[in-house]
Design a protein around this motif. Structure first.
Motif, PDB file in Angstrom:
ATOM      1  N   GLU A 168      60.004  14.535  -6.470  1.00  0.00           N
ATOM      2  CA  GLU A 168      58.935  15.469  -6.106  1.00  0.00           C
ATOM      3  C   GLU A 168      59.303  16.189  -4.800  1.00  0.00           C
ATOM      4  O   GLU A 168      59.145  17.394  -4.664  1.00  0.00           O
ATOM      5  N   GLU A 169      59.798  15.394  -3.848  1.00  0.00           N
ATOM      6  CA  GLU A 169      60.302  15.949  -2.583  1.00  0.00           C
ATOM      7  C   GLU A 169      61.808  15.704  -2.586  1.00  0.00           C
ATOM      8  O   GLU A 169      62.233  14.553  -2.634  1.00  0.00           O
ATOM      9  N   VAL A 170      62.594  16.773  -2.569  1.00  0.00           N
ATOM     10  CA  VAL A 170      64.052  16.615  -2.672  1.00  0.00           C
ATOM     11  C   VAL A 170      64.585  16.008  -1.373  1.00  0.00           C
ATOM     12  O   VAL A 170      64.324  16.535  -0.286  1.00  0.00           O
ATOM     13  N   PRO A 171      65.327  14.899  -1.454  1.00  0.00           N
ATOM     14  CA  PRO A 171      65.888  14.306  -0.235  1.00  0.00           C
ATOM     15  C   PRO A 171      66.874  15.292   0.421  1.00  0.00           C
ATOM     16  O   PRO A 171      67.554  16.031  -0.288  1.00  0.00           O
ATOM     17  N   PRO A 172      66.933  15.286   1.739  1.00  0.00           N
ATOM     18  CA  PRO A 172      67.774  16.246   2.466  1.00  0.00           C
ATOM     19  C   PRO A 172      69.210  16.284   1.956  1.00  0.00           C
ATOM     20  O   PRO A 172      69.805  17.359   1.861  1.00  0.00           O
ATOM     21  N   GLU A 173      69.770  15.139   1.601  1.00  0.00           N
ATOM     22  CA  GLU A 173      71.179  15.127   1.186  1.00  0.00           C
ATOM     23  C   GLU A 173      71.381  15.777  -0.189  1.00  0.00           C
ATOM     24  O   GLU A 173      72.512  16.045  -0.578  1.00  0.00           O
ATOM     25  N   LEU A 174      70.314  16.041  -0.899  1.00  0.00           N
ATOM     26  CA  LEU A 174      70.449  16.676  -2.218  1.00  0.00           C
ATOM     27  C   LEU A 174      70.006  18.140  -2.216  1.00  0.00           C
ATOM     28  O   LEU A 174      70.026  18.802  -3.251  1.00  0.00           O
TER      29      LEU A 174
END
Ligand code: SF4
Length: 63
Positions: free
Chosen positions: A37-43
């Motif tokens: 739902e919230e894209v992790p920063p590394e992705l």
């Protein structure tokens, strides 16, 4: 960052999943689903790249 998927627009060719399988998956009906739902920063970069390759502009990056 989030990605919204217009599932009505998706034609299920899976280019987004090929580019960013940790962000996009096709369900059993070959319709895109967004894994996070919230894209992790590394992705984030992969999520953007996947959205760019969609031939029908079904994926929108929201910041
Ligand atoms: S690239 Fe676009 S049309 Fe193809 S599966 Fe992904 S969202 Fe659907």
């Amino acid at each position: 960052m989030r990605v919204s998927a217009d599932t009505a627009r998706c034609e299920g060719h899976g280019l987004c999943e090929e580019v960013a399988p940790k962000v996009y998956e096709l369900d059993d009906d070959a319709v895109v689903t967004v894994v996070h739902e919230e894209v992790p920063p590394e992705l984030e970069r992969l999520a953007e790249a996947g959205a760019r390759v969609c031939p029908v502009a079904a994926l929108k990056v929201i910041r």
